[in-house]
Structures are given as C-alpha cells and as structure tokens.
Design a protein around this motif. Sequence first.
Motif, PDB file in Angstrom:
ATOM      1  N   GLY A  12       0.728  -1.003   0.094  1.00  0.00           N
ATOM      2  CA  GLY A  12      -0.438   0.236   0.125  1.00  0.00           C
ATOM      3  C   GLY A  12       1.191   1.006  -0.083  1.00  0.00           C
ATOM      4  N   LEU A  13       0.536   2.931  -0.951  1.00  0.00           N
ATOM      5  CA  LEU A  13       1.395   3.938  -1.077  1.00  0.00           C
ATOM      6  C   LEU A  13       0.483   4.486   0.013  1.00  0.00           C
ATOM      7  CD1 LEU A  13       2.041   3.342  -4.659  1.00  0.00           C
ATOM      8  CD2 LEU A  13       3.562   2.994  -2.476  1.00  0.00           C
ATOM      9  N   ILE A  14       1.164   5.226   1.007  1.00  0.00           N
ATOM     10  CA  ILE A  14       0.869   6.915   0.781  1.00  0.00           C
ATOM     11  C   ILE A  14       1.764   8.134   0.520  1.00  0.00           C
ATOM     12  CG2 ILE A  14       0.412   8.193   3.119  1.00  0.00           C
ATOM     13  CD1 ILE A  14      -0.384   5.961   4.325  1.00  0.00           C
ATOM     14  N   VAL A  15       1.229   8.557  -0.558  1.00  0.00           N
ATOM     15  CA  VAL A  15       1.718   9.742  -1.066  1.00  0.00           C
ATOM     16  C   VAL A  15       1.572  11.139  -0.634  1.00  0.00           C
ATOM     17  CG1 VAL A  15       3.909  10.462  -2.855  1.00  0.00           C
ATOM     18  CG2 VAL A  15       3.184   7.967  -2.693  1.00  0.00           C
ATOM     19  N   PRO A  16       1.997  11.820   0.335  1.00  0.00           N
ATOM     20  CA  PRO A  16       0.868  12.785   0.956  1.00  0.00           C
ATOM     21  C   PRO A  16       0.985  13.935  -0.342  1.00  0.00           C
ATOM     22  CG  PRO A  16       2.051  12.785   2.496  1.00  0.00           C
ATOM     23  CD  PRO A  16       2.490  10.982   1.603  1.00  0.00           C
ATOM     24  N   LYS A  17      -0.386  14.664  -0.879  1.00  0.00           N
ATOM     25  CA  LYS A  17      -0.026  16.090  -1.788  1.00  0.00           C
ATOM     26  C   LYS A  17       1.218  17.239  -0.617  1.00  0.00           C
ATOM     27  CE  LYS A  17      -3.358  16.871  -4.473  1.00  0.00           C
ATOM     28  NZ  LYS A  17      -4.612  16.813  -4.648  1.00  0.00           N
ATOM     29  N   LYS A  18       0.809  17.294   0.547  1.00  0.00           N
ATOM     30  CA  LYS A  18       0.862  17.926   1.339  1.00  0.00           C
ATOM     31  C   LYS A  18       2.482  18.286   1.730  1.00  0.00           C
ATOM     32  CE  LYS A  18       0.519  20.111   5.977  1.00  0.00           C
ATOM     33  NZ  LYS A  18      -0.154  19.560   7.501  1.00  0.00           N
ATOM     34  N   ALA A  19       3.876  16.319   1.187  1.00  0.00           N
ATOM     35  CA  ALA A  19       4.580  16.819   1.798  1.00  0.00           C
ATOM     36  C   ALA A  19       4.532  16.738   0.168  1.00  0.00           C
ATOM     37  CB  ALA A  19       5.116  15.328   1.953  1.00  0.00           C
ATOM     38  N   LEU A  20       4.620  16.288  -0.647  1.00  0.00           N
ATOM     39  CA  LEU A  20       4.776  15.986  -2.518  1.00  0.00           C
ATOM     40  C   LEU A  20       4.182  16.854  -3.074  1.00  0.00           C
ATOM     41  CD1 LEU A  20       5.609  12.526  -2.127  1.00  0.00           C
ATOM     42  CD2 LEU A  20       7.614  14.281  -2.791  1.00  0.00           C
ATOM     43  N   LYS A  21       4.340  18.305  -3.384  1.00  0.00           N
ATOM     44  CA  LYS A  21       3.391  19.178  -3.909  1.00  0.00           C
ATOM     45  C   LYS A  21       2.796  18.529  -5.292  1.00  0.00           C
ATOM     46  CE  LYS A  21       3.415  22.494  -0.396  1.00  0.00           C
ATOM     47  NZ  LYS A  21       2.377  21.702   0.730  1.00  0.00           N
ATOM     48  N   LYS A  22       3.742  18.908  -6.495  1.00  0.00           N
ATOM     49  CA  LYS A  22       3.430  18.244  -7.632  1.00  0.00           C
ATOM     50  C   LYS A  22       2.857  16.625  -7.761  1.00  0.00           C
ATOM     51  CE  LYS A  22       5.993  22.013  -9.230  1.00  0.00           C
ATOM     52  NZ  LYS A  22       7.085  22.614 -10.106  1.00  0.00           N
ATOM     53  N   ALA A  23       2.446  16.966  -9.037  1.00  0.00           N
ATOM     54  CA  ALA A  23       2.027  15.289  -8.592  1.00  0.00           C
ATOM     55  C   ALA A  23       2.111  14.749  -9.784  1.00  0.00           C
ATOM     56  CB  ALA A  23       0.504  15.292 -10.013  1.00  0.00           C
ATOM     57  N   VAL A  24       3.844  14.836 -10.135  1.00  0.00           N
ATOM     58  CA  VAL A  24       4.610  14.989 -11.066  1.00  0.00           C
ATOM     59  C   VAL A  24       5.870  13.552 -10.487  1.00  0.00           C
ATOM     60  CG1 VAL A  24       7.151  14.668 -11.855  1.00  0.00           C
ATOM     61  CG2 VAL A  24       4.971  16.039 -12.829  1.00  0.00           C
ATOM     62  N   TRP A  25       6.066  15.007  -8.908  1.00  0.00           N
ATOM     63  CA  TRP A  25       6.576  14.327  -7.878  1.00  0.00           C
ATOM     64  C   TRP A  25       5.900  12.634  -7.022  1.00  0.00           C
ATOM     65  CZ3 TRP A  25       7.764  19.408  -5.725  1.00  0.00           C
ATOM     66  CH2 TRP A  25       8.298  20.333  -6.002  1.00  0.00           C
ATOM     67  N   ARG A  26       4.764  13.112  -6.781  1.00  0.00           N
ATOM     68  CA  ARG A  26       4.169  11.761  -6.346  1.00  0.00           C
ATOM     69  C   ARG A  26       3.858  10.988  -7.147  1.00  0.00           C
ATOM     70  NH1 ARG A  26       0.857  16.632  -5.501  1.00  0.00           N
ATOM     71  NH2 ARG A  26      -0.896  15.455  -6.631  1.00  0.00           N
ATOM     72  N   ASN A  27       4.238  10.959  -8.566  1.00  0.00           N
ATOM     73  CA  ASN A  27       3.585   9.905  -9.545  1.00  0.00           C
ATOM     74  C   ASN A  27       4.643   8.633  -9.876  1.00  0.00           C
ATOM     75  OD1 ASN A  27       1.170  10.370  -9.657  1.00  0.00           O
ATOM     76  ND2 ASN A  27       1.113  12.003 -11.418  1.00  0.00           N
ATOM     77  N   ARG A  28       6.007   9.729  -9.750  1.00  0.00           N
ATOM     78  CA  ARG A  28       7.119   9.002  -9.629  1.00  0.00           C
ATOM     79  C   ARG A  28       7.595   7.979  -8.434  1.00  0.00           C
ATOM     80  NH1 ARG A  28      12.768   9.830  -8.614  1.00  0.00           N
ATOM     81  NH2 ARG A  28      12.145  12.089  -6.995  1.00  0.00           N
ATOM     82  N   ILE A  29       7.379   8.685  -7.676  1.00  0.00           N
ATOM     83  CA  ILE A  29       7.833   8.180  -6.576  1.00  0.00           C
ATOM     84  C   ILE A  29       6.890   6.688  -5.643  1.00  0.00           C
ATOM     85  CG2 ILE A  29       7.357   7.900  -3.823  1.00  0.00           C
ATOM     86  CD1 ILE A  29       9.166   9.638  -4.541  1.00  0.00           C
TER      87      ILE A  29
END
Length: 128
Positions: free
Chosen positions: A48-65
């Motif tokens: 399961g993944l939790i990639v919070p918008k608060k920590a990683l603002k841009k969708a590109v960063w979240r999607n890469r992680i």
Amino acid sequence: MAKRNFSRESRLLTPESFNSVFKDPIKAGSPSITVLAKANGLGFPRLGLIVPKKALKKAVWRNRIKRVVRENFRNAQDKLCPLDFVVIAKGPAQNMSNRDLDEILAKLWNVIYRRYKKLQVRLSDPTK
C-alpha cells in the motif's frame, strides 16, 4: 523464474487493510521514506502506498515516487516475507534519484525482514 507482477491481489485496497497495518506495525524508516509492515497470513506480500500532497506538492513528484516504489516492490516481492507493507513518502524523496530511492527501499526491506524474524523468534520462544 518467479512470476513478477503487481496484480490486484498484491495491493492493499481497502481502508481496513491499511488500518490493520497501522495497528502495532513493524517499522523501518529514513528521512525520505517510512515503511510499516504487519503479517497478513496470506503467504505473499502486499503493498500500500501513501504519498501525501502536503509533502510532495506536484503530481509529477508523487507519481514518480509511486512508480519507483511499485517497481522496486515488484522486483523484490519473491524475496519479501508474507507481510502487508505500507510505504509512506516524505518531502525529501522528491529530490532523490530513482537509484537512491531503490537503494533506500532495499535497505528498508532488509530492516523489516530482520525485525520480522526477530519478532517470530521472540513469539515462538516465550523465555526471551
């Protein structure tokens, strides 16, 4: 050769699945990623993944992680214990290269493995 896919059965999909991991987990962490794990009794690992918008603002960063973590899990799942894993990304992860993320995840999988085995020994031997 082992089948290496990331099928639906390899994912944590429901809030109940995530909540069960949050109750008394095995923890391993770094400044950029935290991994929580708990035995699932299924015989195979799930992610399961939790990639919070608060920590990683841009969708590109979240999607890469998310992409890097899924790929790392897919390649390592035949070596992992039958646990439910929740990977939580933190802000510093956005500045890391994919190779660095892979190395950190490999270390965290090993930490979880050692702690899980130690816990199994402790549970099987009540004198410890």
